[in-house]
Design a protein around this motif. Structure first.
Motif, PDB file in Angstrom:
ATOM      1  N   THR A   1       0.832  -1.191   0.000  1.00 37.61           N
ATOM      2  CA  THR A   1       0.000   0.000   0.000  1.00 37.61           C
ATOM      3  C   THR A   1       0.871   1.245   0.000  1.00 37.61           C
ATOM      4  O   THR A   1       1.591   1.511   0.965  1.00 37.61           O
ATOM      5  N   LEU A   2       0.797   1.989  -1.097  1.00 35.39           N
ATOM      6  CA  LEU A   2       1.523   3.245  -1.250  1.00 35.39           C
ATOM      7  C   LEU A   2       0.514   4.302  -1.662  1.00 35.39           C
ATOM      8  O   LEU A   2      -0.219   4.121  -2.629  1.00 35.39           O
TER       9      LEU A   2
ATOM     10  N   ARG B   1       7.637  -6.790  -4.725  1.00 38.41           N
ATOM     11  CA  ARG B   1       6.428  -6.048  -5.146  1.00 38.41           C
ATOM     12  C   ARG B   1       6.532  -4.580  -4.763  1.00 38.41           C
ATOM     13  O   ARG B   1       6.115  -3.701  -5.519  1.00 38.41           O
ATOM     14  N   PHE B   2       7.092  -4.299  -3.577  1.00 34.88           N
ATOM     15  CA  PHE B   2       7.295  -2.921  -3.131  1.00 34.88           C
ATOM     16  C   PHE B   2       8.195  -2.175  -4.127  1.00 34.88           C
ATOM     17  O   PHE B   2       7.877  -1.079  -4.571  1.00 34.88           O
ATOM     18  N   LYS B   3       9.328  -2.799  -4.476  1.00 33.64           N
ATOM     19  CA  LYS B   3      10.273  -2.180  -5.402  1.00 33.64           C
ATOM     20  C   LYS B   3       9.613  -1.918  -6.753  1.00 33.64           C
ATOM     21  O   LYS B   3       9.721  -0.817  -7.306  1.00 33.64           O
ATOM     22  N   ASP B   4       8.911  -2.913  -7.293  1.00 28.27           N
ATOM     23  CA  ASP B   4       8.278  -2.767  -8.608  1.00 28.27           C
ATOM     24  C   ASP B   4       7.228  -1.662  -8.605  1.00 28.27           C
ATOM     25  O   ASP B   4       7.172  -0.837  -9.512  1.00 28.27           O
ATOM     26  N   ARG B   5       6.417  -1.633  -7.573  1.00 24.97           N
ATOM     27  CA  ARG B   5       5.344  -0.635  -7.478  1.00 24.97           C
ATOM     28  C   ARG B   5       5.919   0.777  -7.308  1.00 24.97           C
ATOM     29  O   ARG B   5       5.500   1.714  -7.980  1.00 24.97           O
ATOM     30  N   LEU B   6       6.895   0.914  -6.411  1.00 26.23           N
ATOM     31  CA  LEU B   6       7.490   2.225  -6.162  1.00 26.23           C
ATOM     32  C   LEU B   6       8.259   2.708  -7.396  1.00 26.23           C
ATOM     33  O   LEU B   6       8.159   3.876  -7.776  1.00 26.23           O
ATOM     34  N   ARG B   7       8.969   1.820  -8.045  1.00 27.95           N
ATOM     35  CA  ARG B   7       9.712   2.204  -9.245  1.00 27.95           C
ATOM     36  C   ARG B   7       8.759   2.687 -10.339  1.00 27.95           C
ATOM     37  O   ARG B   7       9.013   3.681 -11.001  1.00 27.95           O
ATOM     38  N   GLU B   8       7.643   1.979 -10.493  1.00 31.36           N
ATOM     39  CA  GLU B   8       6.626   2.377 -11.469  1.00 31.36           C
ATOM     40  C   GLU B   8       6.105   3.785 -11.171  1.00 31.36           C
ATOM     41  O   GLU B   8       5.983   4.625 -12.059  1.00 31.36           O
TER      42      GLU B   8
ATOM     43  N   GLY C   1      14.346  -5.371   1.939  1.00 30.07           N
ATOM     44  CA  GLY C   1      13.730  -4.053   1.853  1.00 30.07           C
ATOM     45  C   GLY C   1      14.755  -2.990   1.494  1.00 30.07           C
ATOM     46  O   GLY C   1      14.493  -2.105   0.666  1.00 30.07           O
ATOM     47  N   LEU C   2      15.943  -3.089   2.087  1.00 27.07           N
ATOM     48  CA  LEU C   2      17.007  -2.140   1.772  1.00 27.07           C
ATOM     49  C   LEU C   2      17.408  -2.274   0.304  1.00 27.07           C
ATOM     50  O   LEU C   2      17.587  -1.277  -0.396  1.00 27.07           O
ATOM     51  N   GLY C   3      17.510  -3.513  -0.169  1.00 28.22           N
ATOM     52  CA  GLY C   3      17.840  -3.751  -1.579  1.00 28.22           C
ATOM     53  C   GLY C   3      16.801  -3.143  -2.504  1.00 28.22           C
ATOM     54  O   GLY C   3      17.134  -2.585  -3.554  1.00 28.22           O
ATOM     55  N   ALA C   4      15.539  -3.223  -2.115  1.00 25.90           N
ATOM     56  CA  ALA C   4      14.458  -2.629  -2.910  1.00 25.90           C
ATOM     57  C   ALA C   4      14.622  -1.112  -2.969  1.00 25.90           C
ATOM     58  O   ALA C   4      14.455  -0.500  -4.035  1.00 25.90           O
ATOM     59  N   MET C   5      14.963  -0.503  -1.854  1.00 24.72           N
ATOM     60  CA  MET C   5      15.157   0.949  -1.814  1.00 24.72           C
ATOM     61  C   MET C   5      16.333   1.365  -2.714  1.00 24.72           C
ATOM     62  O   MET C   5      16.252   2.357  -3.433  1.00 24.72           O
ATOM     63  N   ILE C   6      17.411   0.589  -2.677  1.00 20.58           N
ATOM     64  CA  ILE C   6      18.580   0.885  -3.503  1.00 20.58           C
ATOM     65  C   ILE C   6      18.222   0.759  -4.984  1.00 20.58           C
ATOM     66  O   ILE C   6      18.613   1.600  -5.799  1.00 20.58           O
TER      67      ILE C   6
END
Length: 108
Positions: free
Chosen positions: A3-4, A29-36, A59-64
């Protein structure tokens, strides 16, 4: 799906993370959604993370990955990190890579 909540202003995207945990279970899923969201917006991003109580290495990897996906000219500011999440950034020295700020109001 993580949820973002996205609030777009004329000058920036404000993304509120409504997840308590960014861990291996949702990191991809967080990384894909936020990147989009950030690539579509093409504006500086403020990521409100005050509700995130836990972040692991996934989670850190997703942020990077999201930071790397953004052009260098578009800032990604992390706001309102909880002590647990801030510790992850500090221990990995990612606090020198990311622009980390105290929580502010969501108005510009």
């Amino acid at each position: 799906m993580p949820t973002l909540i996205v609030n777009e202003t004329e000058t920036q995207l404000i993304v509120v993370v409504e997840e308590a945990r960014i861990d291996a279970a949702i990191a991809t899923r967080f990384k894909d959604r936020l990147r989009e969201i950030v690539l579509r917006g093409r504006k500086p991003v403020r990521l409100d993370m005050r509700r995130v109580d836990f972040m692991d290495s996934s989670g850190l990897g997703a942020m990077i990955a999201v930071r790397k996906a953004l052009p260098e000219s578009l800032p990604l500011v992390l706001e309102g990190l909880t002590p647990n999440v801030e510790r992850v950034f500090r221990l990995t020295r990612m606090d020198s890579v990311f622009d980390i700020r105290p929580a502010t109001t969501l108005q510009e």
